[in-house]
Design an enzyme around this catalytic site. Structure first.
Site, mmCIF file in Angstrom:
data_model
loop_
_atom_site.group_PDB
_atom_site.id
_atom_site.type_symbol
_atom_site.label_atom_id
_atom_site.label_comp_id
_atom_site.label_asym_id
_atom_site.label_seq_id
_atom_site.Cartn_x
_atom_site.Cartn_y
_atom_site.Cartn_z
ATOM 1 N N CYS A 77 0.845 -1.189 0.000
ATOM 2 C CA CYS A 77 0.000 0.000 0.000
ATOM 3 C C CYS A 77 0.883 1.243 0.000
ATOM 4 O O CYS A 77 1.984 1.240 0.558
ATOM 5 C CB CYS A 77 -0.882 -0.035 1.250
ATOM 6 N N ASP A 84 3.978 4.544 -9.538
ATOM 7 C CA ASP A 84 5.306 4.132 -9.994
ATOM 8 C C ASP A 84 5.284 3.062 -11.074
ATOM 9 O O ASP A 84 6.308 2.470 -11.381
ATOM 10 C CB ASP A 84 6.117 3.618 -8.798
ATOM 11 N N ASP A 107 -3.625 2.292 -8.978
ATOM 12 C CA ASP A 107 -2.688 2.377 -10.099
ATOM 13 C C ASP A 107 -3.185 1.491 -11.241
ATOM 14 O O ASP A 107 -3.155 0.261 -11.142
ATOM 15 C CB ASP A 107 -1.297 1.933 -9.636
ATOM 16 N N GLU A 112 -7.736 -0.119 1.416
ATOM 17 C CA GLU A 112 -7.680 1.342 1.289
ATOM 18 C C GLU A 112 -8.885 2.014 1.947
ATOM 19 O O GLU A 112 -8.765 3.105 2.510
ATOM 20 C CB GLU A 112 -7.587 1.739 -0.184
ATOM 21 N N HIS A 124 -8.135 2.594 5.487
ATOM 22 C CA HIS A 124 -7.354 3.810 5.738
ATOM 23 C C HIS A 124 -8.239 5.047 5.738
ATOM 24 O O HIS A 124 -8.107 5.927 6.600
ATOM 25 C CB HIS A 124 -6.272 3.966 4.666
ATOM 26 N N MET A 175 -5.334 -5.086 6.922
ATOM 27 C CA MET A 175 -4.647 -3.803 7.025
ATOM 28 C C MET A 175 -3.132 -3.941 7.106
ATOM 29 O O MET A 175 -2.445 -2.953 7.354
ATOM 30 C CB MET A 175 -5.169 -3.027 8.244
#
Length: 527
Positions: free
Chosen positions: A68, A193, A211, A234, A237, A251
Site C-alpha cells: 500500500c 510508480d 494504479d 484502502e 485507511h 490492514m
C-alpha cells in the site's frame, strides 16, 4: 542483463528512499550509521521481522513486496522539524531539512495517526462514488462498481457504518471518492510508480486512487491483483485505520495474494469497532438451531449454531469463532423457506425423548418446520395443515405473543406477552398450574430494579453458554442456572442477573444498508 540491473537499482533506490524517510521522521541527531541502523530496526519492527539493524535478505525481501502507498508512520510538520536545534549540526543541513519539512507540510498535510487510528467520520451514513474520469481500463464499469459495493459492505458487516453509492449528488457531498490512474493522476500530488510496487493509496479526507498499470482482477478470476482486497484495505485507511502488523489482517501493508474465503480478520473487526463502536439493535427472535449428524463411524453427534433475526433478515452466529458469518445478514426466506415474511415473533424447539418439533410464531398463527426438508410444513404427518391458530395448538395461550422458549428442564414452553408469562405443559397440552404469572415473579431480578418488566423481544436457551437469556432493546439478562446457584446458593431460582449490552456478548451483528443487502442478485462478476 541490462533490465535486471535496472530492476535491482530501482529496488535499491526504493529501499534507500524508505530508510531515508524514516531517518527524517525519527531524527534524533545521531550519526549517519546510527540513523541508518535505527531506521532499519524501525522497519523490521513494524514488519514483524527479527529486529537486528542489519540489512539482511529477509529485510530486503520485505521491502520489495508490493504494498500500500500509505506510509507506515505518518510524518507531520511537528515531527519533521526537531523541537530544538542541534548546535553541532551545520547550517546547510538544517536549512535543507527545514525546506523538506516545508514542502511536505504544504503539499500534503496529513493527520497524525495513533497506533489504533482515528475516527475519520462523525456520521454513520457515508456516500461514495467511482469518479467518471477515473474508470479502470481493465474491468468493466459494472464490475468495478460491484467490487467496490462489496468492499464497502464488508466494512459495514463489522461496524455501525452504512455506505451508499451516490452518483447524482454534488461532489462536495460525497464522502469517499474512488478512481484509477497512472503516473500523475486525478490531480494527486503523489504519482504512481508503474507495475509492481505501489498498488494504491488513500487520503484521510476521502480519496482512494488505484494504479491502473497494475493487473487488477475481479474476485475468483485467477491470477492478478484482487481489486476487492486492495479496495477493502484502502477503505480501512479512509475510515481512519493505520497499518496493522498481524498475519491475516487486511490492514497489513504488504499485499498477499487473494485467498479463497477472504474475510475480515478478528483484529480488523476490533480495530474498526474501537474507532466507531459496536453494532447495536433489537432482535425479533434469537435461537439455537439443533441438528443431528452421523459421523463416518455411524455415531450421532449434535451440532448447533445461533441465529439472530431482525425483521426480514437473519445472522448466523458462529459460536466457535465468536462472530457472525461472513456475508450476513441474509434474507429470511433464503434460509428458512415457508415461514412468514416480515420477521417472526418466536421460535420454539420442543426437544425431548419423544418429540423433536420446531415451531415459528407470527401474529395469531404458528408454523411447524420440517427439519428434514428444510422448509415449513403445509401439512404434517398427523394431517394438521399450516399455518394454524395459536389458540388451537396451544390452548390457553393468548396471541399475538412477544416471544417464547422451551425449557427442557421442565418440559415447558414459556410464552411471554406484555408483563405476563404463560407456562405451557407440553405433555398435558395445557397451561401449567398457576399460570399466567407476572414475569417478575417467575424470573425475579437479582438486583432490585434491574429487570425488563415486560415486552421482552426475545428469549432463548443457549447451548453454548448452557443458559437462558432474555433480550430487550439493546440489552440482555442471563437467567440464573443450576451451576450459578451451586456456586452462589443465595441466588433466586430463575433470577435475572444484571443487564448487559448485547454487543458485549455477541459481536459483529451489524445492519447493512438496504442498497447493499440484495447486491448478489445483480452481480456482474461470475465465479
Amino acid at each position: 542483463m541490462h533490465e535486471r540491473v535496472n530492476s535491482v537499482n530501482k529496488n535499491v533506490c526504493t529501499i534507500l528512499v524508505f530508510v531515508i524517510s524514516l531517518v527524517f521522521v525519527n531524527d534524533n541527531h545521531l550519526g549517519p550509521a546510527q540513523e541508518f541502523t535505527s531506521a532499519l530496526e524501525e522497519f523490521q519492527r513494524v514488519s514483524g521481522l527479527p529486529v537486528t539493524g542489519v540489512f539482511d535478505e529477509a529485510t530486503k525481501t520485505a521491502m520489495n513486496k508490493p504494498r500500500c502507498g500509505v506510509p507506515d508512520k505518518e510524518a507531520t510538520y511537528s515531527t519533521l522539524i526537531p523541537p530544538t536545534v542541534n548546535v553541532h549540526q551545520n547550517e546547510p543541513n538544517r536549512r535543507r531539512k527545514r525546506h523538506l519539512a516545508g514542502l511536505v507540510s504544504k503539499n500534503r498535510q496529513k493527520r497524525e495517526v495513533s497506533e489504533t487510528g482515528h475516527m475519520a467520520f462523525s456520521k454513520t451514513l457515508l456516500r461514495w462514488r467511482l469518479m467518471g474520469e477515473g474508470y479502470s481500463s481493465q474491468l468493466t464499469v459494472d464490475e468495478q462498481r460491484y467490487i467496490f459495493r462489496l468492499a464497502f459492505r464488508m466494512w459495514s458487516e463489522v461496524s455501525p457504518l452504512d455506505f451508499v453509492e451516490d452518483t447524482s449528488s454534488p461532489l462536495e457531498d460525497i464522502d469517499i471518492r474512488l478512481g484509477f490512474g497512472t503516473g500523475r493522476h486525478l490531480g494527486c500530488n503523489q504519482r504512481f510508480d508503474g507495475t509492481g510496487r505501489e498498488f494504491a493509496h488513500a487520503w484521510f479526507l476521502g480519496d482512494i486512487h488505484f494504479d491502473d498499470d497494475e493487473h487488477f482482477t475481479a474476485p475468483n478470476t485467477g491470477s492478478g491483483i484482487s481489486l476487492l482486497k486492495v479496495a477493502v484495505h484502502e477503505i480501512g485507511h479512509v475510515l481512519g485505520l493505520p497499518h496493522i502488523y498481524r498475519p491475516g489482517s487486511i490492514m497489513q501493508p504488504s499485499y498477499l495474494p487473494h485467498e479463497a474465503g477472504f474475510e475480515m480478520d478478528w483484529m480488523d473487526r476490533k480495530a474498526i469497532q474501537h474507532l466507531y463502536g459496536g453494532c447495536k439493535g433489537r432482535f425479533n427472535t434469537v435461537f439455537d438451531w439443533i441438528r443431528k449428524e452421523r459421523t463416518a463411524y455411524g455415531e450421532v453427534v449434535i451440532r448447533f449454531n445461533t441465529y439472530f433475526m431482525r425483521d426480514d433478515w437473519y445472522w448466523l452466529y458462529e459460536n466457535r469463532n465468536n462472530r457472525t458469518r461472513y456475508g450476513d445478514p441474509v434474507a429470511l426466506q433464503v434460509g428458512w423457506r415457508g415461514i412468514p415474511t416480515g420477521g417472526v415473533d418466536a421460535y420454539v424447539h420442543v426437544w425431548s425423548r419423544k418429540r423433536d418439533d420446531v415451531y415459528f410464531f407470527k401474529g395469531t398463527q404458528f408454523w411447524k418446520y420440517n427439519q428434514d426438508q428444510d422448509q415449513a410444513f403445509t401439512q404434517d404427518q398427523e394431517g394438521w395443515r399450516y399455518p394454524r391458530r395459536i389458540s388451537e395448538g396451544f390452548p390457553g395461550v393468548p396471541s399475538p405473543i412477544d416471544t417464547a422458549f422451551y425449557d427442557r428442564r421442565e418440559s415447558r414452553i414459556y410464552f411471554f406477552k406484555n408483563s405476563l408469562v404463560y407456562g405451557f405443559d407440553v405433555g398435558a397440552n395445557s397451561l401449567a398450574r398457576g399460570f399466567p404469572k407476572r414475569i417478575r415473579d417467575v424470573f425475579p431480578p437479582v438486583v432490585s430494579g434491574d429487570h425488563p418488566d415486560g415486552n421482552v423481544d426475545a428469549a432463548y436457551f443457549s447451548y453454548t453458554h448452557n443458559a437462558v437469556f432474555l433480550l430487550k432493546g439493546t440489552g440482555f439478562w442471563q437467567v440464573v442456572g443450576s451451576r450459578d446457584r451451586w456456586r452462589r446458593p443465595f441466588l433466586p431460582r430463575n433470577g435475572l442477573l444484571p443487564r448487559k449490552e448485547v454487543d458485549t456478548q455477541w459481536f459483529d451483528i451489524c445492519n447493512v444498508h438496504p442498497a447493499a443487502l440484495r447486491m448478489n442478485e445483480h452481480s456482474p462478476v461470475h465465479s
